[in-house]
Design an enzyme around this catalytic site. Structure first.
Site, PDB file in Angstrom:
ATOM      1  N   LYS A  83      74.240 -51.607  28.960  1.00 31.66           N
ATOM      2  CA  LYS A  83      73.062 -51.956  29.859  1.00 31.66           C
ATOM      3  C   LYS A  83      71.759 -52.567  29.236  1.00 31.66           C
ATOM      4  O   LYS A  83      71.214 -53.424  29.691  1.00 31.66           O
ATOM      5  CB  LYS A  83      72.487 -50.743  30.765  1.00 31.66           C
ATOM      6  CG  LYS A  83      71.525 -51.224  31.893  1.00 31.66           C
ATOM      7  CD  LYS A  83      71.130 -49.959  32.773  1.00 31.66           C
ATOM      8  CE  LYS A  83      70.100 -50.213  33.678  1.00 31.66           C
ATOM      9  NZ  LYS A  83      70.081 -48.814  34.625  1.00 31.66           N
ATOM     10  N   ASP A 119      60.308 -43.028  35.535  1.00 32.60           N
ATOM     11  CA  ASP A 119      61.779 -43.243  35.364  1.00 32.60           C
ATOM     12  C   ASP A 119      61.916 -43.231  34.028  1.00 32.60           C
ATOM     13  O   ASP A 119      62.071 -44.494  33.704  1.00 32.60           O
ATOM     14  CB  ASP A 119      62.280 -43.930  36.420  1.00 32.60           C
ATOM     15  CG  ASP A 119      63.695 -44.377  36.370  1.00 32.60           C
ATOM     16  OD1 ASP A 119      64.403 -43.716  35.454  1.00 32.60           O
ATOM     17  OD2 ASP A 119      64.501 -44.907  37.061  1.00 32.60           O
TER      18      ASP A 119
END
Lengths: 179, 622
Positions: B87, B206
């Site tokens: 990612k 997050d």
């Protein structure tokens, strides 16, 4: 049936509001939410391409309209636009420009000294000035309908907002460097 | 195999049938898939009952790729062919990748996006991600018992256009229809919002394996509005591991490690980090190649010390998001923690101190994003539920174009609610100038060189005029996935050009086509059959949509003659659906689209009018 089209309708009408500076913010938000509940692309995800395209267009329009009306200076600018009035920097009084120069100097100094307290103070001062200006705008737009003077004040407001943003950036940079 | 169910005219197929849709959290370290099944939202386990799929792919020559746990098991033995944390490479150039030199991969500096040379050939991060997505798709199909309508795939809120586009491309390659790219913190908020069913302002912090996001949201009357978002798309749990590796190297005075040893130390570091969330110290013992042995003890307090700067680094975007939202800490009703890295006590403590309250942790930070994505997928699939919320999300980074002197003129500022369209007028600066080059960029800085370049294109055929006479309107449009398209138009002549932003950092359409052809997902189907099938699916979708629109509003919004025209177009399309004549099918679809254009406009107008007259949702369409 009556029809609303994207063209020829102003943002106040889009949200069913009277065009004025002192608007009922809660009502604006309520109408914006109600409208999004019906027109947002997510509500038409399984509809035909036609409907999905329309949903995206209307939602873009509603978003732009909401942001324009929500923000006091942008709302003021928009009211001027509806009156087809534009302001020129020549309308700025000398005293205002002088004050601006002083504040910009304070900003530069505070940045050099890395003085977070001074930056916060300056930000507070500018915000207060902006709040006063909004009071005056409400009077000029809604009571006196003096759009020429309002245009001058809107321009001052834009200067102040730009300054406030630069102060914010300076504070961010200071805090980022500290962490 | 029956591809499609063909309905009789007037009989709506889909509305009462539950459509299978999934939510996918495509994470840096682990990925998950969740779905709402029989009204229950659940993460779907693999055959062994495991929820998390390690986001790892192992490539071998002439053999299918291994994905997940079996791939991870190869990480140490074959580090060069075992792609971990892919990612971090999505939509990135080689020069964007931090620590590229320390990673065990044979990077290729391919234009647009970096790729990796493996035993199975050159792999783009898009292909690697597609292999992970494909594995999740298969898991879901098996678990849900059939073909999927589509998926909501989550991305970090702070992903830019290139990273989003790359994610979308990966899904396409994996044979998944993307219902929406959804921001991870927003997904988490949905899961929490529905669970706690309370109105107010929430902050979502997050910290994932490789990315950090923070979003400020307001939940009010069934609408979830993202007020601001900020983050760092290259900061995550991986960086904490790297700190521990650096500490180990410093303690042992080891250097010049080979790829296997590096991978081993990283894996040890990760275990140590995880262990220190529950223990005050951890012993790290290993034997490296060349019989290099060591045994070290890392104290929790020391770990916190060496990683404190990373924790601090997350607070700057947190402050920025809060400021952009125009709110202060006291306005925040709840703080939601997302991502495995938020299990670290010193991260929790820092968040609690910043917001002056203990964060909410009643949902598993690993699962919350996938669960939120499943809720949104269910809604977008048209499976209506009672407590459905509407999401209003924003773009994380400002979009603008290059002007004179390499400066950026912002057209859409960061934190604008999407979808959004905005136009700005520009003019020529030379007499007789007949073309204008347009360079779209993304970022907050004033200089083009400090922002990310998204696309270059040019508007040609401007009639020769004196400088400053031409009026060129550049329109930026960002859709609900956060993806940009740009068009430019000279207003006096109507000369127009437009581009969907992609080429500069994403993959070209040609590259995607090639990968599609290469990919296993379609090995059994030839291109011809696939194209026909896609057309049939689209046509069926159009038929379903038209049927349900007619059921709702056919009586009230259409004259008899208009209704007849639409019915005829429906019949024509249904007849074409069974044949294999692609041009005829396309033409019939377009015909039905045309026949329903006015109907669609009336339906939308009715929606707007009913919003203004203040009727409740339930009254509409009944």
């Amino acid at each position: 049936m009556s029809e609303i089209s994207a063209s020829g309708q102003n943002y106040f009408e889009l949200f069913g509001l009277t065009p004025m500076f002192a608007l009922d913010r809660q009502r604006l938000e309520q109408h914006y939410r109600d409208m999004q509940q019906r027109i947002h692309p997510d509500r038409h995800a399984q509809s035909s391409d036609n409907e999905r395209r329309l949903a995206a267009q209307w939602t873009s329009l509603a978003n732009e309209g909401f942001q324009t009306l929500k923000h006091p200076l942008r709302r003021a600018q928009y009211l001027l636009q509806l009156q087809q009035i534009s302001a020129s920097p020549a309308a700025l009084p000398g005293s205002f420009l002088l004050e601006q120069m002083e504040w910009r100097e304070s900003l530069a100094n505070a940045k050099t000294r890395r003085d977070e307290h001074a930056l916060n103070q300056l930000h507070f001062t500018v915000q207060q000035q902006l709040a006063t200006l909004e009071q005056q705008l409400s009077d000029l737009f809604d009571k006196q309908a003096d759009y020429t003077r309002a245009a001058g004040l809107v321009m001052q407001g834009q200067f102040l907002e730009k300054l406030a943003n630069e102060i914010n950036t300076a504070i961010d940079e200071l805090l980022d460097a500290a962490s | 195999m029956t591809l499609l169910n063909i309905a009789e005219p007037g009989m709506s197929t889909a509305p009462h049938q539950h459509r299978r849709a999934i939510g996918i959290d495509l994470g840096t370290t682990n990925s998950l898939v969740a779905s709402i099944r029989n009204g229950n939202n659940m993460v779907l386990p693999d055959a062994e009952g495991r929820m998390l799929l390690p986001s790892v792919v192992h490539y071998q020559s002439a053999q299918p790729a291994r994905v997940g746990h079996t791939a991870l098991a190869q990480a140490q033995a074959d580090p060069a062919n075992t792609i971990i944390s892919v990612k971090r490479f999505m939509g990135r150039n080689l020069r964007d990748i931090a620590h590229a030199a320390t990673l065990p991969y044979a990077f290729v500096d391919t234009p647009g996006m970096v790729s990796v040379n493996t035993a199975a050939g050159e792999k783009s991060p898009v292909e690697v991600s597609a292999d992970i997505l494909k594995s999740l798709r298969e898991r879901a199909e098996e678990s849900l018992g059939g073909e999927l309508l589509g998926a909501v795939i989550t991305v970090p809120a702070y992903f830019d256009d290139a990273q989003r586009q790359a994610t979308r491309d990966a899904a396409q390659l994996a044979g998944l229809q993307v219902l929406r790219l959804l921001n991870e913190p927003t997904a988490a908020a949905i899961a929490y919002g529905l669970d706690n069913a309370s109105e107010g302002v929430y902050a979502v912090y997050d910290l994932g394996g490789g990315t950090f996001d923070v979003s400020i949201l307001r939940m009010q009357q069934g609408v979830f509005e993202v007020l601001a978002t900020a983050g760092d798309s290259a900061l995550g749990g991986d960086d904490f591991d790297r700190c521990v590796v650096d500490w180990m190297l410093q303690q042992t005075q080891l250097h010049g490690l080979n790829a296997q040893d590096s991978r081993q130390l990283l894996s040890l570091a990760r275990q140590a980090k995880e262990s220190l969330s529950d223990h005050t110290d951890v012993m790290i013992t290993t034997t490296l190649s060349g019989a290099n042995q060591f045994s070290l003890t890392l104290q929790q307090t020391e770990f916190w010390q060496i990683t404190q700067s990373l924790v601090q680094k997350t607070l700057a975007p947190t402050r920025r998001a809060l400021r952009d939202s125009g709110l202060s800490v006291t306005d925040v009703k709840g703080v939601v923690l997302v991502g495995g890295a938020t299990r670290m006590p010193h991260v929790r403590q820092a968040v609690a101190e910043f917001f002056g309250q203990a964060p909410l942790t009643n949902l598993d930070p690993d699962q919350v994003v996938a669960l939120g994505a499943a809720i949104q997928a269910n809604a977008l699939a048209g499976n209506h539920s009672e407590d459905q919320v509407l999401l209003l999300d924003v773009i994380p980074l400002s979009l603008g174009i290059e002007t004179m002197g390499g400066l950026v003129e912002k057209i859409i500022p960061r934190n604008s609610t999407i979808p959004v369209a905005r136009a700005q007028e520009f003019t020529t600066f030379k007499d007789g100038q007949t073309a204008m080059s347009i360079h779209a960029v993304q970022g907050e800085r004033e200089l083009v060189s400090d922002c990310r370049s998204l696309a270059h294109f040019s508007l040609k055929g401007i009639p020769a005029m004196v400088a400053g006479a031409a009026r060129i309107r550049v329109t930026f449009q960002v859709d609900a996935d956060g993806l940009l398209s740009v068009s430019a138009r000279e207003l006096s002549t109507g000369v127009e050009t437009s581009v969907t932003v992609k080429p500069a950092y994403g993959l070209s359409d040609d590259a995607i086509t090639r990968m599609l052809q290469d990919s296993q997902a379609y090995a059994s189907e030839d291109a011809e059959a696939r194209a026909l099938r896609e057309l049939q699916i689209d046509a069926q979708r159009l038929l379903d949509a038209t049927h349900s629109a007619l059921t709702e509003d056919g009586e009230t919004l259409l004259e008899a003659i208009e209704r007849k025209q639409i019915d005829n177009a429906i019949t024509e399309l249904q007849q074409c659906l069974q044949a294999t004549d692609r041009p005829a099918l396309r033409a019939a679809s377009e015909n039905l689209n045309r026949a329903t254009t006015e109907f669609a406009a009336r339906r939308m107008n009715r929606n707007i009018l009913s919003a203004l007259s203040g009727r409740k949702l339930a009254d509409v369409g009944t």
